[in-house]
Design an enzyme around this catalytic site. Structure first.
Site, PDB file in Angstrom:
ATOM      1  CG  HIS A 148     122.443 -23.515  24.977  1.00  0.00           C
ATOM      2  ND1 HIS A 148     122.321 -24.802  25.418  1.00  0.00           N
ATOM      3  CD2 HIS A 148     121.426 -22.933  25.576  1.00  0.00           C
ATOM      4  CE1 HIS A 148     121.040 -25.265  25.858  1.00  0.00           C
ATOM      5  NE2 HIS A 148     120.530 -23.995  25.924  1.00  0.00           N
ATOM      6  CG  HIS A 196     118.419 -26.162  31.767  1.00  0.00           C
ATOM      7  ND1 HIS A 196     117.324 -27.420  31.964  1.00  0.00           N
ATOM      8  CD2 HIS A 196     117.927 -25.555  30.667  1.00  0.00           C
ATOM      9  CE1 HIS A 196     116.659 -27.224  31.296  1.00  0.00           C
ATOM     10  NE2 HIS A 196     116.985 -26.053  30.359  1.00  0.00           N
TER      11      HIS A 196
HETATM   12  O1  G3P Z   1     117.425 -20.042  26.514  1.00  0.00           O
HETATM   13  C1  G3P Z   1     117.430 -20.676  25.044  1.00  0.00           C
HETATM   14  C2  G3P Z   1     117.327 -21.925  25.338  1.00  0.00           C
HETATM   15  O2  G3P Z   1     118.429 -22.376  26.449  1.00  0.00           O
HETATM   16  C3  G3P Z   1     116.087 -22.497  26.076  1.00  0.00           C
HETATM   17  O3  G3P Z   1     116.054 -23.903  26.319  1.00  0.00           O
HETATM   18  O4  G3P Z   1     115.815 -25.313  28.019  1.00  0.00           O
HETATM   19  O5  G3P Z   1     118.047 -25.001  27.006  1.00  0.00           O
HETATM   20  O6  G3P Z   1     116.855 -23.505  28.661  1.00  0.00           O
HETATM   21  P1  G3P Z   1     116.724 -24.328  27.350  1.00  0.00           P
HETATM   22 CA    CA Z   2     118.323 -21.153  28.451  1.00  0.00          CA
END
Ligand code: G3P
Ligand code: CA
Length: 271
Positions: free
Chosen positions: A18, A60
């Site tokens: 992530h 992000h």
């Molecule tokens: O993409 C999965 C997760 O990352 C969604 O939340 O805010 O971390 O992009 P975010």
């Molecule tokens: Ca994401």
């Protein structure tokens, strides 16, 4: 850990780094992506935004403020302006115990740079962020992927790229352009209590995506089993705790997003 339904079907639980190995290094920087891959992640997760001059960058937030020393919206800055910013020092300040002088002065990568750097040495799990703010983002993304040979029949077959979004409209747009691209519908439950998904909602998602990505805090075994029974994959986000990883696997998830790909790799190797 016991045999999860996903394992029982011979389906591998995919390890999605992530924002890269963002528990160890500044998110969405080359070292973070490198580390995630080194730690055994199957997929490098990338959030994309678009600059004033129409370039796709990996970030992000819609604004520069949190992860660089710049301020304001990405859409109001050119790539050249964003390239002048330091995308690593914030991490050293925020996490002094993890600080590393190597992170100082890191640049915001473009999607193109990351695809050039890693080629097919990693798989990519790309999120169209705020697509309503960036007209043409989907077309640009697909053009970039194609230019890197990531939409060939072979690449599509092995799911070299998965595209995810909270925006059903964005996913449907991509599906219309190229129905072969594997898509995941992200879901965000914020109500009190557990999140609910109906058969009707899953039927609708089935029309363009092969799975869902809900926030882990609001789901349980029943939710996971219901989704799996419907024939959809499920990749919850963001699971950093080893106990929670084991539990999710036991519930039958088919993958998960984690800031600690190293922890998930250990679990998937029975450690
Ligand atoms: O993409 C999965 C997760 O990352 C969604 O939340 O805010 O971390 O992009 P975010
Ligand atoms: Ca994401």
């Amino acid at each position: 850990i016991g045999l999860s339904p996903a394992h029982a079907e011979g389906k591998k639980v995919i390890n999605i780094a992530h924002r890269g190995a963002s528990g160890h290094a500044p998110e969405h920087t080359m070292p973070s992506y490198e580390l995630g891959k080194k730690m055994g992640a199957d997929y490098t997760e990338i959030d994309i935004q678009m600059t004033k001059d129409g370039k796709l960058i990996n970030m992000h937030d819609e604004t520069l403020d949190r992860t660089t020393e710049g301020t304001g919206a990405v859409k109001d800055h050119t790539l050249a302006e964003i390239k002048k910013l330091d995308a690593g020092s914030w991490f050293n300040k925020e996490y002094p115990k993890l600080a590393n002088p190597k992170f100082v002065g890191l640049k915001v990568p473009t999607l193109d740079e990351v695809l050039t750097h890693f080629g097919n040495k990693t798989k990519y799990y790309i999120e169209t962020k705020s697509p309503e703010v960036y007209p043409g983002m989907e077309e640009k993304l697909l053009k970039t992927l194609k230019a890197h040979g990531l939409l060939t029949p072979e690449a599509l077959k092995k799911k070299q790229v998965i595209i995810q979004s909270f925006s059903a409209a964005s996913l449907k747009k991509i599906h219309k352009i190229n129905p072969q691209i594997p898509l995941i519908q992200l879901l965000w439950y914020e109500e009190k209590g557990l999140g609910k998904i109906t058969e009707k909602e899953m039927d609708e998602i089935d029309n363009y995506a092969y799975g869902v990505g809900p926030n882990i805090e609001k789901i349980n075994r029943d939710y996971v089993q219901k989704v799996r029974k419907h024939g959809l994959d499920i990749h919850p986000y963001t699971i950093n705790d080893k106990k929670q990883m084991k539990q999710a696997i036991e519930w039958g998830v088919t993958g998960m997003f984690t800031n600690y790909a190293d922890r998930l790799t250990k679990i998937l190797h029975g450690k």
